[in-house]
Design a protein around this motif. Sequence first.
Motif: not given
Length: 119
Positions: A36-57
């Motif tokens: 989309k034009l606006v939205g969260v940027r895609p992340l690598s799997y390694a970076k995504l794993c540093t996020y809280p679980n509920e935010l990952q989902i």
Amino acid sequence: DKADNDFRVSTAGRFFRKFWIDELPMLINLIKDEIKLVGVRPLSYAKLCTYPNELQILRKEHKPGLVPPYYAELPQNQTEMWDTERNYLLKNEESPFKTDFKYFFKAFYNILFKNARSS
């Protein structure tokens, strides 16, 4: 999130980053309707794993975007970044067009007038 003085980035790469040429593949993804034009940027799997679980989902339930919400909110640390993304995604579920419109123009303003740019 581009690190300053990253030894892996060549001189040409720094030029591409400075003039946002490195974003051209994202524009192609936008045209192909993969993001989309606006939205969260895609992340690598390694970076995504540093996020809280509920935010990952929550992130996985939404299409990524070209203009991230942090340019609108300008968070100062990682926790604020997570809050910014969570707030954007939840608001987007309630009112996608209104949320994207608001965040796009707020980000546009911050980029132009507050020099909110990645290095």
